[in-house]
Design a protein around this motif. Structure first.
Motif, short mmCIF file in Angstrom:
data_model
loop_
_atom_site.label_atom_id
_atom_site.label_comp_id
_atom_site.label_asym_id
_atom_site.label_seq_id
_atom_site.Cartn_x
_atom_site.Cartn_y
_atom_site.Cartn_z
N ALA A 172 0.84 -1.19 0.00
CA ALA A 172 0.00 0.00 0.00
C ALA A 172 0.88 1.24 0.00
O ALA A 172 1.90 1.28 0.66
CB ALA A 172 -0.90 0.01 1.24
N ALA A 173 0.48 2.25 -0.74
CA ALA A 173 1.23 3.50 -0.80
C ALA A 173 0.58 4.50 0.13
O ALA A 173 -0.44 5.08 -0.20
CB ALA A 173 1.27 4.03 -2.23
N PRO A 174 1.13 4.70 1.33
CA PRO A 174 0.50 5.60 2.29
C PRO A 174 0.66 7.05 1.89
O PRO A 174 1.57 7.40 1.14
CB PRO A 174 1.27 5.32 3.58
N HIS A 175 -0.24 7.88 2.37
CA HIS A 175 -0.07 9.32 2.21
C HIS A 175 0.99 9.73 3.22
O HIS A 175 0.90 9.39 4.39
CB HIS A 175 -1.39 10.04 2.51
N PRO A 176 2.06 10.40 2.79
CA PRO A 176 3.12 10.73 3.73
C PRO A 176 2.58 11.63 4.83
O PRO A 176 1.95 12.64 4.56
CB PRO A 176 4.17 11.44 2.87
N GLY A 177 2.83 11.24 6.04
CA GLY A 177 2.36 12.02 7.18
C GLY A 177 3.45 12.94 7.69
O GLY A 177 4.52 13.07 7.11
N GLY A 178 3.16 13.54 8.81
CA GLY A 178 4.14 14.39 9.45
C GLY A 178 4.01 15.83 9.04
O GLY A 178 3.30 16.17 8.10
N ASP A 179 4.69 16.65 9.80
CA ASP A 179 4.64 18.09 9.57
C ASP A 179 5.98 18.62 9.10
O ASP A 179 6.25 19.80 9.23
CB ASP A 179 4.23 18.81 10.86
N ASP A 180 6.82 17.78 8.57
CA ASP A 180 8.15 18.17 8.14
C ASP A 180 8.24 18.06 6.62
O ASP A 180 8.19 16.95 6.07
CB ASP A 180 9.19 17.29 8.82
N ALA A 181 8.38 19.19 5.95
CA ALA A 181 8.44 19.19 4.48
C ALA A 181 9.61 18.36 3.97
O ALA A 181 9.51 17.70 2.93
CB ALA A 181 8.51 20.62 3.95
N ASP A 182 10.74 18.39 4.69
CA ASP A 182 11.90 17.61 4.24
C ASP A 182 11.60 16.12 4.26
O ASP A 182 12.01 15.39 3.35
CB ASP A 182 13.13 17.91 5.11
N GLN A 183 10.90 15.63 5.28
CA GLN A 183 10.56 14.21 5.32
C GLN A 183 9.62 13.83 4.19
O GLN A 183 9.77 12.79 3.57
CB GLN A 183 9.91 13.85 6.67
N VAL A 184 8.65 14.68 3.92
CA VAL A 184 7.71 14.40 2.83
C VAL A 184 8.45 14.46 1.49
O VAL A 184 8.23 13.63 0.60
CB VAL A 184 6.51 15.38 2.87
N MET A 185 9.37 15.42 1.35
CA MET A 185 10.16 15.50 0.11
C MET A 185 11.06 14.28 -0.06
O MET A 185 11.32 13.86 -1.18
CB MET A 185 10.99 16.78 0.08
N ASP A 186 11.55 13.70 1.05
CA ASP A 186 12.33 12.46 0.94
C ASP A 186 11.51 11.39 0.22
O ASP A 186 12.04 10.65 -0.62
CB ASP A 186 12.73 11.95 2.32
N VAL A 187 10.22 11.31 0.54
CA VAL A 187 9.34 10.33 -0.11
C VAL A 187 9.21 10.66 -1.59
O VAL A 187 9.35 9.78 -2.46
CB VAL A 187 7.96 10.28 0.58
N ALA A 188 8.94 11.92 -1.91
CA ALA A 188 8.78 12.33 -3.32
C ALA A 188 10.04 12.03 -4.13
O ALA A 188 9.97 11.48 -5.23
CB ALA A 188 8.44 13.82 -3.41
N LEU A 189 11.19 12.37 -3.57
CA LEU A 189 12.45 12.16 -4.29
C LEU A 189 12.76 10.67 -4.41
O LEU A 189 13.31 10.23 -5.43
CB LEU A 189 13.58 12.91 -3.60
N GLY A 190 12.40 9.89 -3.40
CA GLY A 190 12.59 8.44 -3.47
C GLY A 190 11.77 7.81 -4.59
O GLY A 190 12.24 6.95 -5.32
N ILE A 191 10.55 8.27 -4.75
CA ILE A 191 9.70 7.77 -5.83
C ILE A 191 10.28 8.20 -7.18
O ILE A 191 10.34 7.41 -8.12
CB ILE A 191 8.25 8.26 -5.67
#
Length: 181
Positions: A104-123
């Motif tokens: 399952a591809a979860p919606h990235p949680g958290g309030d840290d833009a860098d952590q969410v961007m880590d997911v985007a860049l990984g994809i």
């Protein structure tokens, strides 16, 4: 909801009927797509979105194209990063990057833009080949330092397979000199 030219907030707009072909501009856009970024900046009414929609429709025949029309509310870094995660998932639908072990591809949680961007860049690292991300109305987030930090990171760290096209009414405060080097 639908915006100008029948476009949805997320998704490539259909070019309006009766648009004059501008092959020279389309050729320039094709040539520029060899780099990491194409920036199309002009005042309102100059046809940025129209020419990009014609070009993007043509490009979609040869590879994935994703279109995001930005809104002022997208100037939050986390929100913008989440939009980029979803765009990367649509550009690379076979990627399991950022998925749970069950697939399952979860919606990235958290309030840290860098952590969410880590997911985007990984994809984005799993893009199978050249892909295009069009960001329309970048002027809506250009006044936000956190949104610009997200976009600068995208340009700096994304897969070389990703070509970003930005349309804006103003030159956004991006680290363009780094890209030119």
């Amino acid at each position: 909801g639908p915006g100008r030219h029948g476009q949805n907030r997320r998704g490539m707009p259909a070019p309006p009927r009766g648009v004059l072909a501008r092959p020279q501009l389309l050729d320039v856009l094709d040539e520029s797509s060899r780099g990491r970024l194409t920036l199309l900046a002009a005042a309102a009414g100059y046809g940025k979105s129209v020419v990009l929609s014609v070009w993007a429709e043509r490009r979609a025949a040869t590879g994935p194209v994703e279109w995001l029309t930005l809104r002022r509310a997208d100037d939050d870094g986390v929100r913008l990063a989440r939009l980029l995660v979803e765009a990367m998932r649509r550009l690379s639908p076979g990627s399991s990057a950022g998925s749970h072990p069950d697939g399952a591809a979860p919606h990235p949680g958290g309030d840290d833009a860098d952590q969410v961007m880590d997911v985007a860049l990984g994809i984005a690292e799993h893009l199978a080949g050249p892909a295009v991300l069009v960001l329309d109305d970048v002027q809506e987030v250009a006044g936000s330092p956190v949104a610009m930090a997200v976009l600068n990171r995208l340009l700096r760290e994304a897969s070389p397979h990703l070509h970003v096209v930005m349309a804006s009414r103003v030159d956004p405060p991006l680290a363009l000199s780094r890209l030119q080097l």
